[in-house]
Structures are given as C-alpha cells and as structure tokens.
Design a protein around this motif. Structure first.
Motif, PDB file in Angstrom:
ATOM      1  N   UNK A 114       1.794  -8.255  49.009  1.00 15.89           N
ATOM      2  CA  UNK A 114       0.502  -7.984  48.369  1.00 15.89           C
ATOM      3  C   UNK A 114       0.650  -8.327  46.892  1.00 15.89           C
ATOM      4  N   UNK A 115      -0.232  -9.200  46.412  1.00 16.14           N
ATOM      5  CA  UNK A 115      -0.145  -9.687  45.038  1.00 16.14           C
ATOM      6  C   UNK A 115      -1.516  -9.657  44.388  1.00 16.14           C
ATOM      7  N   UNK A 116      -1.611  -9.198  43.147  1.00 18.48           N
ATOM      8  CA  UNK A 116      -2.904  -9.262  42.463  1.00 18.48           C
ATOM      9  C   UNK A 116      -3.316 -10.705  42.236  1.00 18.48           C
ATOM     10  N   UNK A 117      -4.600 -11.005  42.301  1.00 10.52           N
ATOM     11  CA  UNK A 117      -5.081 -12.312  41.898  1.00 10.52           C
ATOM     12  C   UNK A 117      -6.142 -12.125  40.824  1.00 10.52           C
ATOM     13  N   UNK A 118      -6.465 -13.225  40.187  1.00 11.15           N
ATOM     14  CA  UNK A 118      -7.413 -13.184  39.082  1.00 11.15           C
ATOM     15  C   UNK A 118      -6.880 -13.921  37.882  1.00 11.15           C
ATOM     16  N   UNK A 119      -5.560 -14.119  37.844  1.00 14.21           N
ATOM     17  CA  UNK A 119      -4.936 -14.906  36.797  1.00 14.21           C
ATOM     18  C   UNK A 119      -4.988 -16.370  37.223  1.00 14.21           C
ATOM     19  N   UNK A 120      -5.503 -17.281  36.417  1.00 11.94           N
ATOM     20  CA  UNK A 120      -5.584 -18.688  36.812  1.00 11.94           C
ATOM     21  C   UNK A 120      -4.238 -19.281  37.190  1.00 11.94           C
ATOM     22  N   UNK A 121      -3.130 -18.707  36.700  1.00 16.49           N
ATOM     23  CA  UNK A 121      -1.810 -19.217  37.057  1.00 16.49           C
ATOM     24  C   UNK A 121      -1.402 -18.818  38.462  1.00 16.49           C
ATOM     25  N   UNK A 122      -2.126 -17.861  39.030  1.00 22.15           N
ATOM     26  CA  UNK A 122      -1.798 -17.404  40.383  1.00 22.15           C
ATOM     27  C   UNK A 122      -2.231 -18.462  41.394  1.00 22.15           C
TER      28      UNK A 122
END
Length: 441
Positions: free
Chosen positions: A124-132
């Motif tokens: 489970x990983x947060x997203x929302x960072x353009x580098x993701x």
C-alpha cells in the motif's frame, strides 16, 4: 505482441501497458475479512458508503490457523459483532476455531458490500506525488490523492483505506533461540497443531499467556513431559459463584481501559489473564499446570546447542502473577459495587514451590513451542514512514493515521480500549471508524 513472460517473473515493467496505466478506482477499501474488516464493512454500508473488502484467503480464515483444539476464551455470548451477535443455544460455551470461522463466513455472506476473497494486498503506497509511478493522469485526475494497493488481482486506487488485518499478525520468536540445536524442532502458535504432531521427547514451552498455558496443559494431558519457561501473566479463577471471569471483568469496566492509562506504551504487549475455554472452560494457571506435572522455571535467558539457560526469577514471576490476581480481585469488587451485590468469597492463592534450575539439559527434548505473543507487520507492506510507533502499533488519532490521512485502522489491540481487537469490542471501533470515513468521503 503477446506477453509470454512467466507470471512468477513479472514485474511492473513487464506488465502489459494497460495494466500499468489503468487502475481500478474504489473510494474506500477495507483490507482484511476477519471480524474487524467485516464489522467495518457492515457499518460503512449502514452509512451508505460504497466500498470493497479485500481478503487474502477467505473470511475468518485466520482462526483456522490456530491449533486443533483451540477455542474462544471469552464465552459465546460476548460475540457481539454489529449485525452478527451470537444466536446459538450455548451462550456460556466457547466456540471452536472452526465454529468461529463459520460464524464469520456467514456474516460475510450477509454483507451488502463485495468481499473479494483470494485477494491479498502486497503493498500500500500513497499516491498524489507526480514522481509516484501511479500518479493518476487518467480518469482519476491529476492532483487526486489517496492510496495505491497492489494485489494479485491488479492495482486499486482508493481515497480511503481501512487496515483490518488482525491483532495477531506475526508470532514473536525470541532471539535467544538462535543457538538451539537444529535437531530440536521449534514451533510457534501459528505452526503448532496437536501433541501428536510433535517429535518424540520432552517439550519446552516458552511463554506465559493464555496460549502458552493451554498448549502446555494439552501436552501434559497427552502424557508429554513438559517444562515451561514462564513469563509474567495475571491469573484468576474461571468462575466465581457460577459467573464467568469475562462477565465479572466486563461488569467492572476492565476492558474499557485506554492506552494512556497503562504504565507504559510497552504494556500493550502484556499477557492476558491466564484462562481456558477448552472442555467447557476451566481454571488454568501455573498452579493447575504444576499439579499436572508441568515443571515450571524462570524466563529463558539463552540457548547453546542442547543447553537452555534460565533466569533464577521464578519466585518473582509467580509473585507478579499473584499481583495480577489481586488486581482482578479488585475488579470483581468494583463489579459488585456497581451492581449492588455482595462480594463473593475469593479463595487466596495456594502455596507454590518456586525452586527451579537455571540450566536445562535439552538432550531428550524433541521440540520447543514458543508462545510469546505477536507483533504487527504493518511496516513491511505499508509504504508510509512513521506509520507505527516503537512497539509496532499504528500512530493514530481515533483510528486514523496521523502521518497518512485517510488511512484507518480497526481491530488493533488497545487501539482505543483494551477490548478494541476482541469479538465484543471491535464493533464499537468499526462504528466509530465508519462514521469518521462517512463524514470525510
């Protein structure tokens, strides 16, 4: 071009392009189909929150991983999950592991939400960072934030996630056992099944809580020679005046204790009151084990091949358990005061010999069974720095992570109260978390 790479060798780079770019969007995902996840699903549906439950195997399957004779320690009538109260004809009995699993599977079948079985979440990983890599550029919309869940069935993106993967995730094995001879089998509460499944010979049981006592008793009743390296755990009688121990403690408010009321954060790992639900429920503690012939010793300090080194602290260990006995006696007194009933006679602890060796020759021993509690695995698959504290418990505000907004926890021991992970306590936490999520999404 056809994708021919073997499935077990595929990585994200090898997946077909549409599997990488397209993820399933689900507003709320519940991870885990045990009592915590199912109770949360029930409460989310009651508030009109659409969601999906992801279960690695089948609902309630973790209970089937316990040893063959395992039963609940709390009476059946304490199973009070929302929408799934115990309705059987033995409210004062103790369900077996298969009966608990069946109860939860029937519960899952009545839920309004989809329960996807055979769908473990690996990361489970947060997203929302353009580098993701999973930053949503399609229908999710750039700038949307949430969590990416990598599962066997593909990738899911959610605005909110509830982690309900159980209070007992990974059995703790003391590092001191690393020096043990490889000829002696080492099992824990997740791998022990029954006495017949152990190699011939004596058995060393390491631990002090309910599981350790129940396994030591079962082995002794099966005719095995048992030595127990004891830890410090409270004990009490199974019944007083035909009233069960759990009923006394519930009435006294014992299970309402909050984490900040403990002596230290580490106290959340403390052993529960020694008790058993086997054979209809009965007294089980160091004195009953000694009467069965179990040899009691102090804490396990180290092992070198076929020699176990034990601390000379059995006297202090028994005294600590007796101090716990007095605390439970005080809880019984509070229950009586609340209910306006006379205090029953509570027989004092009997004398118990505390002479014990500090070295144990393990020649002739076939197995060591470790029952030293559990630790969490959250940090192994949740990619959020600081998600847990030094003890492995989630860092949270009323169940929601303080470092990952929208990430909630249910079914954690001492999350809000002592009863937070129990079959008669998890429902209240599920209700609180569902209400919080409903107000947010």
């Amino acid at each position: 071009m056809k994708d021919t790479l073997p499935q077990q060798h595929r990585t994200r780079e090898h997946l077909p392009w549409h599997r990488v770019l397209m993820a399933e969007d689900i507003d709320v995902v519940v991870v885990g189909g045990g009592q915590a996840g199912l109770a949360t699903s029930h409460e989310l549906s009651a508030r009109g929150v659409e969601h999906v439950v992801l279960e690695a195997t089948t609902p309630g399957s973790s209970w089937l991983g316990r040893w063959d004779s395992f039963t609940l320690v709390g009476p059946n009538h304490t199973v009070t999950l929302p929408g799934a109260h115990y309705r059987g004809d033995d409210p004062d009995g103790f369900m077996t592991r298969t009966e608990i699993a069946d109860h939860l599977q029937r519960y899952a079948g009545r839920l309004g939400a989809e329960v996807r079985t055979g769908t473990p979440v690996h990361r489970l990983t947060p997203f929302g960072d353009p580098a993701d890599p999973s930053h949503p550029t399609g229908r999710g919309g750039r700038g949307k934030r949430g969590y990416r869940l990598d599962t066997d069935g593909g990738t899911i993106r959610s605005r909110a996630a509830v982690i309900a993967t159980g209070a007992y995730q990974q059995p703790l094995r003391p590092a001191v056992l690393t020096g043990l001879s490889p000829d002696i089998a080492v099992l824990d509460v997740a791998t022990y099944r029954n006495p017949a499944g152990l190699p011939d010979g004596s058995v060393l049981v390491v631990g002090s809580g309910q599981s350790a006592c129940q396994i030591a008793e079962e082995l002794a009743l099966a005719g095995r020679d048992v030595v127990m390296a004891c830890g410090r755990a409270p004990w009490f009688y199974r019944r007083l005046e035909d009233r069960d121990l759990f009923d006394w403690l519930i009435s006294a408010g014992f299970f309402e204790q909050r984490p900040h009321e403990l002596a230290s954060p580490a106290a959340r790992h403390g052993a529960n009151v020694q008790a058993s639900g086997a054979r209809g429920g009965h007294d089980l503690h160091y004195r009953t084990l000694a009467a069965l012939g179990v040899r009691l010793t102090g804490h396990l300090a180290g092992v070198a091949d076929r020699t176990a080194y034990l601390k000379p602290d059995l006297t202090e260990t028994i005294a600590a358990g007796d101090a716990g006995f007095r605390l439970v006696s005080g809880a019984v007194a509070r229950a009586c005061a609340r209910e306006g009933r006379p205090l029953p006679e509570i027989p004092p602890p009997t004398a118990l010999a505390t002479d014990a060796p500090t070295e144990l020759d393990l020649h002739g021993f076939g197995a060591v069974v470790v029952a030293c509690g559990f630790r969490s695995r959250y940090a192994e698959w949740i990619d959020v720095p600081g998600i847990v504290d030094e003890q492995g418990f989630p860092v949270h505000d009323d169940g929601e992570s303080t470092v990952a907004p929208g990430l909630h926890f249910v079914g954690v021991h001492f999350l809000r109260r002592r009863r937070s992970s129990l079959l008669f306590g998890v429902g209240d936490d599920a209700t609180a978390t569902a209400a919080r999520i409903a107000s947010q999404v």
